[in-house]
Design a protein around this motif. Structure first.
Motif, PDB file in Angstrom:
ATOM      1  N   GLY A  77      47.501  34.333  26.938  1.00 45.66           N
ATOM      2  CA  GLY A  77      47.812  35.506  27.743  1.00 45.66           C
ATOM      3  C   GLY A  77      49.117  36.178  27.335  1.00 45.66           C
ATOM      4  O   GLY A  77      49.909  35.643  26.564  1.00 45.66           O
ATOM      5  N   THR A 109      46.333  35.499  31.455  1.00 47.03           N
ATOM      6  CA  THR A 109      45.757  36.842  31.343  1.00 47.03           C
ATOM      7  C   THR A 109      44.981  37.055  30.045  1.00 47.03           C
ATOM      8  O   THR A 109      44.480  38.158  29.801  1.00 47.03           O
ATOM      9  CB  THR A 109      46.857  37.916  31.448  1.00 47.03           C
ATOM     10  OG1 THR A 109      47.873  37.632  30.482  1.00 47.03           O
ATOM     11  CG2 THR A 109      47.463  37.918  32.845  1.00 47.03           C
ATOM     12  N   THR A 127      42.266  33.118  36.380  1.00 45.50           N
ATOM     13  CA  THR A 127      43.388  33.705  35.657  1.00 45.50           C
ATOM     14  C   THR A 127      44.606  33.547  36.554  1.00 45.50           C
ATOM     15  O   THR A 127      44.521  32.958  37.631  1.00 45.50           O
ATOM     16  CB  THR A 127      43.133  35.187  35.304  1.00 45.50           C
ATOM     17  OG1 THR A 127      44.191  35.667  34.458  1.00 45.50           O
ATOM     18  CG2 THR A 127      43.058  36.060  36.546  1.00 45.50           C
ATOM     19  N   ALA A 131      47.110  38.309  38.769  1.00 48.58           N
ATOM     20  CA  ALA A 131      46.257  39.209  37.988  1.00 48.58           C
ATOM     21  C   ALA A 131      44.803  39.145  38.425  1.00 48.58           C
ATOM     22  O   ALA A 131      43.968  39.887  37.908  1.00 48.58           O
ATOM     23  CB  ALA A 131      46.357  38.865  36.498  1.00 48.58           C
TER      24      ALA A 131
END
Length: 324
Positions: A77, A109, A127, A131
């Motif tokens: 991420g 992410t 996640t 987010a």
């Protein structure tokens, strides 16, 4: 033959999303006494990859420049992963490589990047808690579990925020090499073999903030300032100078929840602050935050946070100073 673990690192990558899982797999090699895993970092273009902390990572190879198959492909991420411009060629490479791999997934992410390939449609994923809503909105065909530390759905594996990448990697080691080696890896890295609770214990998503018209915000500020009082609909309506029925309807319409649910969330937020500061054992905190008894408090806290008040307190209060 060694299993190739490849981590795709995008510009601005969160360094721990890359280094954390790689350290788990590297330690597994040591504990197994042989090279079970061959580790690679893959970049989207030539040159060092600047991480979000400024540290630069030199990729082992570039996406699309070789047809080398991987056993496990993970997408790390980045703070701005949802907005990163990723070329169609790189998305195509990611889709094809993941499809051919034994398993694939994401950390934090990185799920946004996988979702852009269409690979998460109809899947259950996780996640970072902050987010999760954005991922749901951007990809409504994907089921997002914002409580789990990691989720397995077929050959897909996804991890929650940042350090949860270590939890995911350890679970993959357990899949491949068994519980004993995975436990030894956890011991060497001084990490939980199975971390208690989910990621909502770290979340600030449920914190209450004044909303709606000024008279409602005044009532909400009153609740936050005095969580120990008996805040039923009647008393809140009286404080607002409205009838109970009108107050309840207005509150739900403008704040988006019932007065009772909002009060409970405000009390839990106050309790978290007290527990984090070490100001009292759960029984004392229950009374100061308006819960009738410690059992009611424990159930409500576990519902909102995912762990008991006592477990939560241990995260913040050193046992050397904890006399309760």
């Amino acid at each position: 033959m060694a299993k190739t673990i490849a981590i795709l690192a995008l510009p601005g990558v969160q360094l721990l999303d890359v280094s954390g899982p790689l350290d788990v797999f590297a330690q597994a090699n040591i504990e197994a006494g042989k090279t079970v895993y061959a580790l690679q970092v893959i970049g989207c273009q030539r040159g060092p990859i600047a991480s979000s902390s400024g540290v630069r990572v030199l990729p082992d190879r570039i996406a699309g420049e070789s047809d080398e198959r991987v056993d496990t492909l993970l997408v790390a991420g980045a703070p701005n992963a949802a907005e990163l411009p990723i070329s169609n060629a790189n998305l195509s490479w990611l889709r094809n490589t993941a499809t051919r791999a034994r398993r694939y997934g994401s950390v934090c992410t990185g799920a946004f990047v996988l979702a852009a390939t269409g690979l998460l449609k109809g899947k259950c994923v996780t996640t970072h808690w902050a987010a999760a809503d954005a991922l749901r909105q951007a990809y409504p065909g994907t089921t997002v579990d914002d409580e789990a530390l990691y989720v397995r759905d077929g050959k897909l594996r996804t991890a929650a925020g940042v350090t949860a990448g270590l939890d995911l990697a350890l679970s993959l080691v357990e899949e491949d090499l068994g519980r004993e080696i995975a436990m030894r890896v956890a011991g060497q890295l001084v990490m939980f073999f199975k971390r208690p609770g989910g990621q909502m214990q770290f979340s600030r998503k449920g914190e209450t903030h004044p909303a709606g018209r000024s008279v409602l915000q005044e009532v909400q500020r009153w609740v936050v300032a005095h969580p120990e009082l008996d805040h039923n609909v009647g008393s809140l309506a009286e404080h607002a100078g409205l009838s109970s029925r009108h107050f309840a309807r207005l509150f739900h319409a403008e704040v988006g929840t019932t007065p009772g649910a909002w009060v409970e969330a405000a009390r839990i937020s106050a309790a978290r602050t007290m527990l984090e500061s070490g100001h009292g054992a759960p029984k004392l905190v229950a009374g100061k935050c308006g819960f009738g008894n410690v059992d009611t408090f424990r159930r409500a806290f576990a519902k909102h946070v995912g762990v008991t008040p006592a477990e939560y307190r241990k995260r913040y209060v050193s046992s050397a100073f904890d006399s309760d």
